[in-house]
Structures are given as C-alpha cells and as structure tokens.
Write a protein that holds these residues in place. Sequence first.
Motif, mmCIF file in Angstrom:
data_model
loop_
_atom_site.group_PDB
_atom_site.id
_atom_site.type_symbol
_atom_site.label_atom_id
_atom_site.label_comp_id
_atom_site.label_asym_id
_atom_site.label_seq_id
_atom_site.Cartn_x
_atom_site.Cartn_y
_atom_site.Cartn_z
ATOM 1 N N SER A 1 3.174 10.000 -9.895
ATOM 2 C CA SER A 1 2.572 10.123 -11.229
ATOM 3 C C SER A 1 1.740 11.391 -11.358
ATOM 4 O O SER A 1 1.509 11.875 -12.459
ATOM 5 C CB SER A 1 1.710 8.896 -11.537
ATOM 6 N N LYS A 2 1.285 11.972 -10.242
ATOM 7 C CA LYS A 2 0.529 13.217 -10.265
ATOM 8 C C LYS A 2 1.427 14.409 -10.583
ATOM 9 O O LYS A 2 0.970 15.425 -11.077
ATOM 10 C CB LYS A 2 -0.170 13.465 -8.922
ATOM 11 N N ASP A 3 2.712 14.276 -10.216
ATOM 12 C CA ASP A 3 3.642 15.408 -10.394
ATOM 13 C C ASP A 3 4.067 15.572 -11.798
ATOM 14 O O ASP A 3 3.993 15.318 -12.770
ATOM 15 C CB ASP A 3 4.898 15.234 -9.542
ATOM 16 N N ALA B 1 0.824 -1.205 0.000
ATOM 17 C CA ALA B 1 0.000 0.000 0.000
ATOM 18 C C ALA B 1 0.862 1.260 0.000
ATOM 19 O O ALA B 1 0.551 2.238 -0.700
ATOM 20 C CB ALA B 1 -0.942 -0.003 1.196
ATOM 21 N N ALA B 2 1.950 1.251 0.759
ATOM 22 C CA ALA B 2 2.834 2.422 0.813
ATOM 23 C C ALA B 2 3.513 2.654 -0.527
ATOM 24 O O ALA B 2 3.637 3.800 -0.985
ATOM 25 C CB ALA B 2 3.874 2.244 1.919
ATOM 26 N N ILE B 3 3.946 1.586 -1.180
ATOM 27 C CA ILE B 3 4.585 1.716 -2.499
ATOM 28 C C ILE B 3 3.573 2.231 -3.519
ATOM 29 O O ILE B 3 3.885 3.107 -4.330
ATOM 30 C CB ILE B 3 5.199 0.369 -2.931
ATOM 31 N N ALA B 4 2.347 1.698 -3.473
ATOM 32 C CA ALA B 4 1.306 2.140 -4.407
ATOM 33 C C ALA B 4 0.992 3.617 -4.212
ATOM 34 O O ALA B 4 0.810 4.371 -5.175
ATOM 35 C CB ALA B 4 0.057 1.293 -4.235
ATOM 36 N N LYS B 5 0.917 4.048 -2.953
ATOM 37 C CA LYS B 5 0.634 5.465 -2.679
ATOM 38 C C LYS B 5 1.763 6.348 -3.179
ATOM 39 O O LYS B 5 1.518 7.396 -3.785
ATOM 40 C CB LYS B 5 0.402 5.676 -1.196
ATOM 41 N N ASN C 1 3.851 5.714 -5.585
ATOM 42 C CA ASN C 1 3.837 5.714 -7.052
ATOM 43 C C ASN C 1 2.714 6.597 -7.594
ATOM 44 O O ASN C 1 2.891 7.298 -8.581
ATOM 45 C CB ASN C 1 3.708 4.295 -7.603
ATOM 46 N N SER C 2 1.542 6.581 -6.947
ATOM 47 C CA SER C 2 0.431 7.420 -7.413
ATOM 48 C C SER C 2 0.725 8.898 -7.186
ATOM 49 O O SER C 2 0.355 9.740 -8.001
ATOM 50 C CB SER C 2 -0.881 7.017 -6.735
#
Length: 88
Positions: A86-88, A76-80, A82-83
């Motif tokens: 990707s927003k930046d 979950a921490a890695i997914a957060k 990465n998301s």
Amino acid sequence: MWFSNMMGPQEEISIFGYPVAYLGCSCFGQTVALMIHVMSYAENLNFILSTDDDVISNPHELCNDLEQSLEIIKVAAIAKKNSEESKD
C-alpha cells in the motif's frame, strides 16, 4: 532441542505405480527432549516432532502451541506485505 529442515520432492512421486501420500523423515536414537523436522513435499509443509515424555509431558499441547504460533506469524507476514504494497 534440534531443529532441521529437509527439502523434499517438488512434485508428487509414486513407488511402483502407487502414489506417495505422505513423506516424513526424522532421526531416531538421539538423546534430546525435542526434535523438530520441517519438510516440504510437493508444495506441502510437514512438521515432524519427536519428544521425550519425561521432559515434555504433553506433546499434543506443544503441537497446538506450535500451530497457533505459526498462524500468528502467517497473519503478521501477510499484514506486513499488504502494508508495504500500500506504500508503493
């Protein structure tokens, strides 16, 4: 339940020229059903669990559950992360 953490050495250490392979500190004599110590030692994270057999009949299952929970938290921490990247 007691939960504590303890900072260990950042680099591997030796005693009289012999390398220390594992460092696990804990308490003894406390009247608790579960004690969890988390210790970092030379970039490794160690969990030391002690249980009261009368309260926790299968400590190995507890260790398995803790391992699965930590894996879920890591994913979950890695997914957060990465998301957010990707927003930046």
